[in-house]
Motif scaffolding. Sequence first.
Motif, PDB file in Angstrom:
ATOM      1  N   SER A   1       0.844  -1.195   0.000  1.00 30.16           N
ATOM      2  CA  SER A   1       0.000   0.000   0.000  1.00 30.16           C
ATOM      3  C   SER A   1       0.879   1.245   0.000  1.00 30.16           C
ATOM      4  O   SER A   1       1.981   1.244   0.539  1.00 30.16           O
ATOM      5  N   LEU A   2       0.354   2.278  -0.639  1.00 28.00           N
ATOM      6  CA  LEU A   2       1.041   3.568  -0.698  1.00 28.00           C
ATOM      7  C   LEU A   2      -0.045   4.628  -0.603  1.00 28.00           C
ATOM      8  O   LEU A   2      -0.837   4.796  -1.521  1.00 28.00           O
ATOM      9  N   ASP A   3      -0.096   5.287   0.548  1.00 26.32           N
ATOM     10  CA  ASP A   3      -1.143   6.265   0.807  1.00 26.32           C
ATOM     11  C   ASP A   3      -0.503   7.534   1.331  1.00 26.32           C
ATOM     12  O   ASP A   3      -0.156   7.617   2.511  1.00 26.32           O
ATOM     13  N   GLY A   4      -0.289   8.497   0.438  1.00 24.56           N
ATOM     14  CA  GLY A   4       0.355   9.748   0.834  1.00 24.56           C
ATOM     15  C   GLY A   4       1.779   9.513   1.291  1.00 24.56           C
ATOM     16  O   GLY A   4       2.609   9.043   0.525  1.00 24.56           O
ATOM     17  N   ASP A   5       2.035   9.822   2.562  1.00 23.94           N
ATOM     18  CA  ASP A   5       3.378   9.691   3.120  1.00 23.94           C
ATOM     19  C   ASP A   5       3.562   8.403   3.913  1.00 23.94           C
ATOM     20  O   ASP A   5       4.520   8.263   4.676  1.00 23.94           O
ATOM     21  N   GLU A   6       2.658   7.458   3.775  1.00 22.45           N
ATOM     22  CA  GLU A   6       2.740   6.171   4.478  1.00 22.45           C
ATOM     23  C   GLU A   6       2.734   5.040   3.449  1.00 22.45           C
ATOM     24  O   GLU A   6       2.006   5.102   2.464  1.00 22.45           O
ATOM     25  N   ALA A   7       3.546   4.026   3.707  1.00 28.12           N
ATOM     26  CA  ALA A   7       3.591   2.881   2.792  1.00 28.12           C
ATOM     27  C   ALA A   7       3.858   1.602   3.577  1.00 28.12           C
ATOM     28  O   ALA A   7       4.462   1.633   4.655  1.00 28.12           O
ATOM     29  N   VAL A   8       3.395   0.494   3.008  1.00 31.04           N
ATOM     30  CA  VAL A   8       3.684  -0.828   3.546  1.00 31.04           C
ATOM     31  C   VAL A   8       4.244  -1.652   2.396  1.00 31.04           C
ATOM     32  O   VAL A   8       3.659  -1.704   1.309  1.00 31.04           O
ATOM     33  N   VAL A   9       5.401  -2.275   2.654  1.00 29.29           N
ATOM     34  CA  VAL A   9       6.100  -3.035   1.623  1.00 29.29           C
ATOM     35  C   VAL A   9       6.261  -4.471   2.102  1.00 29.29           C
ATOM     36  O   VAL A   9       6.647  -4.718   3.244  1.00 29.29           O
ATOM     37  N   ASP A  10       5.941  -5.430   1.221  1.00 26.39           N
ATOM     38  CA  ASP A  10       6.147  -6.844   1.540  1.00 26.39           C
ATOM     39  C   ASP A  10       7.617  -7.187   1.343  1.00 26.39           C
ATOM     40  O   ASP A  10       8.168  -6.988   0.253  1.00 26.39           O
ATOM     41  N   VAL A  11       8.245  -7.704   2.405  1.00 22.99           N
ATOM     42  CA  VAL A  11       9.656  -8.065   2.373  1.00 22.99           C
ATOM     43  C   VAL A  11       9.798  -9.508   2.877  1.00 22.99           C
ATOM     44  O   VAL A  11       9.428  -9.804   4.012  1.00 22.99           O
ATOM     45  N   TRP A  12      10.312 -10.378   2.012  1.00 23.72           N
ATOM     46  CA  TRP A  12      10.600 -11.758   2.404  1.00 23.72           C
ATOM     47  C   TRP A  12      12.015 -11.798   2.963  1.00 23.72           C
ATOM     48  O   TRP A  12      12.918 -11.132   2.459  1.00 23.72           O
ATOM     49  N   MET A  13      12.173 -12.565   4.032  1.00 26.36           N
ATOM     50  CA  MET A  13      13.505 -12.673   4.635  1.00 26.36           C
ATOM     51  C   MET A  13      13.748 -14.068   5.184  1.00 26.36           C
ATOM     52  O   MET A  13      12.824 -14.749   5.623  1.00 26.36           O
ATOM     53  N   ARG A  14      15.010 -14.466   5.098  1.00 31.16           N
ATOM     54  CA  ARG A  14      15.486 -15.687   5.753  1.00 31.16           C
ATOM     55  C   ARG A  14      16.518 -15.223   6.771  1.00 31.16           C
ATOM     56  O   ARG A  14      17.435 -14.478   6.430  1.00 31.16           O
ATOM     57  N   TYR A  15      16.356 -15.653   8.005  1.00 34.46           N
ATOM     58  CA  TYR A  15      17.177 -15.117   9.077  1.00 34.46           C
ATOM     59  C   TYR A  15      17.413 -16.151  10.169  1.00 34.46           C
ATOM     60  O   TYR A  15      16.821 -17.222  10.187  1.00 34.46           O
ATOM     61  N   GLY A  16      18.290 -15.777  11.060  1.00 31.06           N
ATOM     62  CA  GLY A  16      18.557 -16.584  12.239  1.00 31.06           C
ATOM     63  C   GLY A  16      18.645 -15.691  13.461  1.00 31.06           C
ATOM     64  O   GLY A  16      18.871 -14.484  13.348  1.00 31.06           O
ATOM     65  N   ILE A  17      18.448 -16.298  14.616  1.00 32.97           N
ATOM     66  CA  ILE A  17      18.600 -15.578  15.880  1.00 32.97           C
ATOM     67  C   ILE A  17      19.644 -16.359  16.683  1.00 32.97           C
ATOM     68  O   ILE A  17      19.312 -17.328  17.375  1.00 32.97           O
ATOM     69  N   PRO A  18      20.905 -15.960  16.532  1.00 32.39           N
ATOM     70  CA  PRO A  18      22.002 -16.728  17.131  1.00 32.39           C
ATOM     71  C   PRO A  18      21.863 -16.970  18.633  1.00 32.39           C
ATOM     72  O   PRO A  18      22.140 -18.081  19.097  1.00 32.39           O
ATOM     73  N   ILE A  19      21.399 -15.993  19.370  1.00 35.63           N
ATOM     74  CA  ILE A  19      21.300 -16.162  20.824  1.00 35.63           C
ATOM     75  C   ILE A  19      20.306 -17.270  21.205  1.00 35.63           C
ATOM     76  O   ILE A  19      20.439 -17.910  22.239  1.00 35.63           O
ATOM     77  N   LEU A  20      19.328 -17.525  20.327  1.00 26.18           N
ATOM     78  CA  LEU A  20      18.351 -18.594  20.557  1.00 26.18           C
ATOM     79  C   LEU A  20      18.677 -19.854  19.760  1.00 26.18           C
ATOM     80  O   LEU A  20      17.915 -20.815  19.777  1.00 26.18           O
ATOM     81  N   ARG A  21      19.788 -19.805  19.042  1.00 29.45           N
ATOM     82  CA  ARG A  21      20.227 -20.904  18.184  1.00 29.45           C
ATOM     83  C   ARG A  21      19.178 -21.292  17.132  1.00 29.45           C
ATOM     84  O   ARG A  21      19.056 -22.460  16.776  1.00 29.45           O
ATOM     85  N   LEU A  22      18.470 -20.305  16.654  1.00 27.34           N
ATOM     86  CA  LEU A  22      17.506 -20.516  15.574  1.00 27.34           C
ATOM     87  C   LEU A  22      18.175 -20.185  14.256  1.00 27.34           C
ATOM     88  O   LEU A  22      18.862 -19.164  14.132  1.00 27.34           O
ATOM     89  N   LYS A  23      17.961 -21.059  13.264  1.00 26.84           N
ATOM     90  CA  LYS A  23      18.537 -20.842  11.938  1.00 26.84           C
ATOM     91  C   LYS A  23      17.463 -21.040  10.883  1.00 26.84           C
ATOM     92  O   LYS A  23      16.466 -21.725  11.104  1.00 26.84           O
ATOM     93  N   ASN A  24      17.709 -20.458   9.721  1.00 31.02           N
ATOM     94  CA  ASN A  24      16.874 -20.641   8.534  1.00 31.02           C
ATOM     95  C   ASN A  24      15.382 -20.405   8.778  1.00 31.02           C
ATOM     96  O   ASN A  24      14.535 -21.134   8.277  1.00 31.02           O
ATOM     97  N   GLN A  25      15.091 -19.361   9.534  1.00 32.42           N
ATOM     98  CA  GLN A  25      13.705 -18.947   9.719  1.00 32.42           C
ATOM     99  C   GLN A  25      13.310 -18.116   8.505  1.00 32.42           C
ATOM    100  O   GLN A  25      14.134 -17.390   7.953  1.00 32.42           O
ATOM    101  N   GLU A  26      12.055 -18.224   8.071  1.00 36.46           N
ATOM    102  CA  GLU A  26      11.577 -17.431   6.946  1.00 36.46           C
ATOM    103  C   GLU A  26      10.337 -16.659   7.351  1.00 36.46           C
ATOM    104  O   GLU A  26       9.532 -17.149   8.149  1.00 36.46           O
ATOM    105  N   SER A  27      10.206 -15.487   6.781  1.00 35.56           N
ATOM    106  CA  SER A  27       9.064 -14.647   7.104  1.00 35.56           C
ATOM    107  C   SER A  27       8.780 -13.708   5.940  1.00 35.56           C
ATOM    108  O   SER A  27       9.693 -13.296   5.226  1.00 35.56           O
ATOM    109  N   LEU A  28       7.507 -13.388   5.761  1.00 30.34           N
ATOM    110  CA  LEU A  28       7.108 -12.346   4.830  1.00 30.34           C
ATOM    111  C   LEU A  28       6.571 -11.212   5.693  1.00 30.34           C
ATOM    112  O   LEU A  28       5.474 -11.306   6.246  1.00 30.34           O
ATOM    113  N   ALA A  29       7.367 -10.177   5.849  1.00 24.93           N
ATOM    114  CA  ALA A  29       7.021  -9.072   6.739  1.00 24.93           C
ATOM    115  C   ALA A  29       6.329  -7.964   5.972  1.00 24.93           C
ATOM    116  O   ALA A  29       6.614  -7.733   4.795  1.00 24.93           O
TER     117      ALA A  29
END
Length: 151
Positions: A97-125
């Motif tokens: 969405s793009l409404d004036g000065d505000e927008a929302v963008v779909d971003v796919w990501m693959r990530y890890g959280i080393p402190i929790l020992r999580l790897k290869n997590q995927e998300s569409l933010a």
Amino acid sequence: MSQLPIGRRLLVTSAALLTAVVMAGCAATGAASMSPESEKAALKKRVQTYWDLVRVNDSVATWPYESVSKDQSMTLETYIKRGGIAYDAVEVRDVRSLDGDEAVVDVWMRYGIPILRLKNQESLAQDRWRKIDGVWHHVLRRSANSADPKN
């Protein structure tokens, strides 16, 4: 021009000044009158640049892209300390969405959280962006302990 009569010199100088003012006005309104497609393309490019910097963990370079850097609700030092996520891949998918000065963008990501020992997590933010002074800035996600209604 010094050989022209004073009245004519004034006219030429005034015309040149008026032309410069009109051209500056056109340049200033040019960004505001971008087509929706051009605006989305410019936004997607800025979002991709931002996420490329996030992926390589360059917090100093991403800081100017953050809306909190403009309203001074966070310091650079605090911003750098928040970390904790290691991004392996990031792809800007679409402007949702793009409404004036505000927008929302779909971003796919693959990530890890080393402190929790999580790897290869995927998300569409759904990544929020806000235009400040004519430039798109990333809006940090609101944390559970944040009371700031702008985020």
